[in-house]
Design an enzyme around this catalytic site. Structure first.
Site, PDB file in Angstrom:
ATOM      1  CG  ASN A   1      -3.661  -4.946  -0.295  1.00  7.81           C
ATOM      2  OD1 ASN A   1      -4.472  -5.162   0.664  1.00  7.81           O
ATOM      3  ND2 ASN A   1      -3.187  -3.963  -0.669  1.00  7.81           N
TER       4      ASN A   1
ATOM      5  CB  SER B   1      -0.838   0.066   1.213  1.00  8.47           C
ATOM      6  OG  SER B   1      -1.414   1.217   1.473  1.00  8.47           O
TER       7      SER B   1
ATOM      8  CE  LYS C   1      -4.510  -3.687   3.141  1.00  8.58           C
ATOM      9  NZ  LYS C   1      -5.382  -2.762   2.422  1.00  8.58           N
TER      10      LYS C   1
ATOM     11  NE  ARG D   1     -16.426  -5.575 -46.218  1.00 10.51           N
ATOM     12  CZ  ARG D   1     -16.486  -5.442 -47.498  1.00 10.51           C
ATOM     13  NH1 ARG D   1     -16.863  -4.775 -48.210  1.00 10.51           N
ATOM     14  NH2 ARG D   1     -16.018  -6.872 -48.199  1.00 10.51           N
TER      15      ARG D   1
END
Length: 423
Positions: free
Chosen positions: A286, A278, A284, A318
């Site tokens: 994560n 972080s 942290k 097309r």
């Protein structure tokens, strides 16, 4: 250049980069030129390897020039003819003759998708290997099964890994089938092969226009079908298969995200230098691989939906705009799939499983996890007294794990197993 707003995009390498797509466009033109020469439509000296003799092409300049005609093939053909004129006049005269822009662009997209599928399939084999190992190693590791977020009955982590494996195998087989059916696109101006037919008539070339198309398909190692300018099934098939793959990886990532929460802490992602940090909270860690994999799973269905919308609104011979929306959707979906496939392979290979934590959770919730067993016993008069051991209320877990592992160990083949069923 990797996409700054799609962290991990560097894992996709050159797949669907502008430079690679230009090379694929040139490769298609070169294959058609060789086919015309072989059939006697164009003289032998026209059959040059355009990739070798034309030199580098500025993709950025080509992108700017593409606006005038709405696609990059028009300025590319002009550039090829200009560069070939002096040294290879026969090639300059015959390049692109008998084709239309959509033929070249669709076929180049098919080449790009084939390369993407090959890369994803190779990464899926790594996922399969990791999941087989997890299922085997943890087949007896008790954990709490959860339904609608709440404790349900005992399961094993081996079964959970086997279920992850089941999803990956389903997606792998679908992607392999879609990859093998990618076709060349050769139809001429309005899908009639009229120009190719006229060239054969005027020059006395051998074969018919379909033979030219089939020969070009063989040179590019693609399948052949009748022109599909407004029948977009080949691209939808691959887009759906890539989306099903991200579904399978998203399922894994979501389970990891839940089980890696600190209050559960039964799983943890592999550690990596600087990973999961972080900008402000030093504690942290994560589960960023799972976050990014889930991102791909959330994004892919919208990209695939764009392909379906384009197919449903194709008009005339097309489409006017619908065709154009396919290109960026396919490119993004392809790159995102390669990225997520690599991230999932890394996640599974290094996944940390805390079986001790799982076992403690089972013991704490033991009574609730065996509530179903007690309720079933109440249905029978004088039932055999169970021991109410969570390890003895696993039903057919071992057999189910073995069945899924057996499918994973089958030699790669085009046919799906009985378990997978035909589609």
């Amino acid at each position: 250049m990797p996409d700054l707003l799609w962290p991990g995009d560097h894992r996709a390498g050159d797949h669907f980069s502008d430079a690679q797509f230009v090379r694929d466009l040139v490769r298609v033109e070169s294959a058609w030129l060789a086919t015309l020469s072989e059939a006697g439509v164009a003289p032998a000296p026209a059959a040059v390897d355009l990739g070798e003799v034309v030199g580098g092409i500025d993709a950025a300049a080509l992108a700017v020039a593409a606006e005038a005609g709405g696609n990059p093939v028009i300025p590319l053909v002009r550039l090829l003819r200009d560069r070939l004129a002096a040294a290879h006049p026969d090639a300059a005269r015959w390049v692109h003759r008998g084709l239309t822009s959509q033929d070249v662009l669709d076929t180049a997209l098919a080449l790009g998708l084939r390369g993407t599928a090959d890369a994803v399939l190779a990464l899926m084999e790594r996922q399969v290997e990791a999941l087989v190992e997890l299922a085997e190693r943890h087949r007896d590791a008790l954990m709490a099964g959860r339904t609608l977020t709440q404790h349900a009955v005992p399961i094993t982590f081996g079964l959970k890994a086997a279920q992850w494996l089941h999803g990956v195998l389903e997606a792998r087989d679908d992607l392999r089938a879609a990859r093998d059916h990618l076709p060349v696109q050769i139809g001429g101006a309005a899908g009639t092969l009229a120009a190719a037919t006229e060239l054969l008539r005027l020059t006395g070339g051998t074969g018919d226009a379909r033979a030219l198309a089939r020969s070009t398909a063989a040179r590019l190692d693609l399948a052949w079908t009748p022109p599909w300018h407004t029948v977009r099934t080949p691209f939808i098939r691959v887009a759906d298969a890539l989306t099903r793959a991200t579904d399978a990886w998203g399922h894994i990532a979501c389970d990891v995200l839940i089980l890696a929460r600190p209050e559960i802490a039964e799983l943890a992602e592999p550690a990596g230098r600087g990973r999961g940090g972080s900008s402000t909270m030093p504690q942290k860690a994560n589960p960023i691989l799972s976050v990014l994999i889930r991102r791909a799973a959330l994004t892919a269905p919208g990209l695939a939906a764009q392909l379906h919308l384009a197919a449903a609104t194709a008009v005339d011979e097309r489409p006017d705009g619908a065709w154009h929306t396919e290109w960026p959707a396919l490119a993004q979906l392809a790159r995102h799939a390669v990225t997520a496939a690599d991230q999932t392979a890394e996640l599974l290979a290094g996944l940390h499983v805390d079986t001790g934590r799982m076992a403690r959770s089972v013991q704490v919730a033991r009574s609730a996890l065996l509530a179903e067993q007690r309720s079933i016993g109440d249905l029978v008069d004088n039932p055999h007294e169970p021991d109410f051991d969570p390890a003895h209320y696993l039903g057919s877990t071992d057999v189910l794990i073995d069945e899924i592992l057996g499918r994973a160990r089958e030699p790669l083949a085009g046919a799906r197993s009985d378990m997978g069923g035909a589609r």
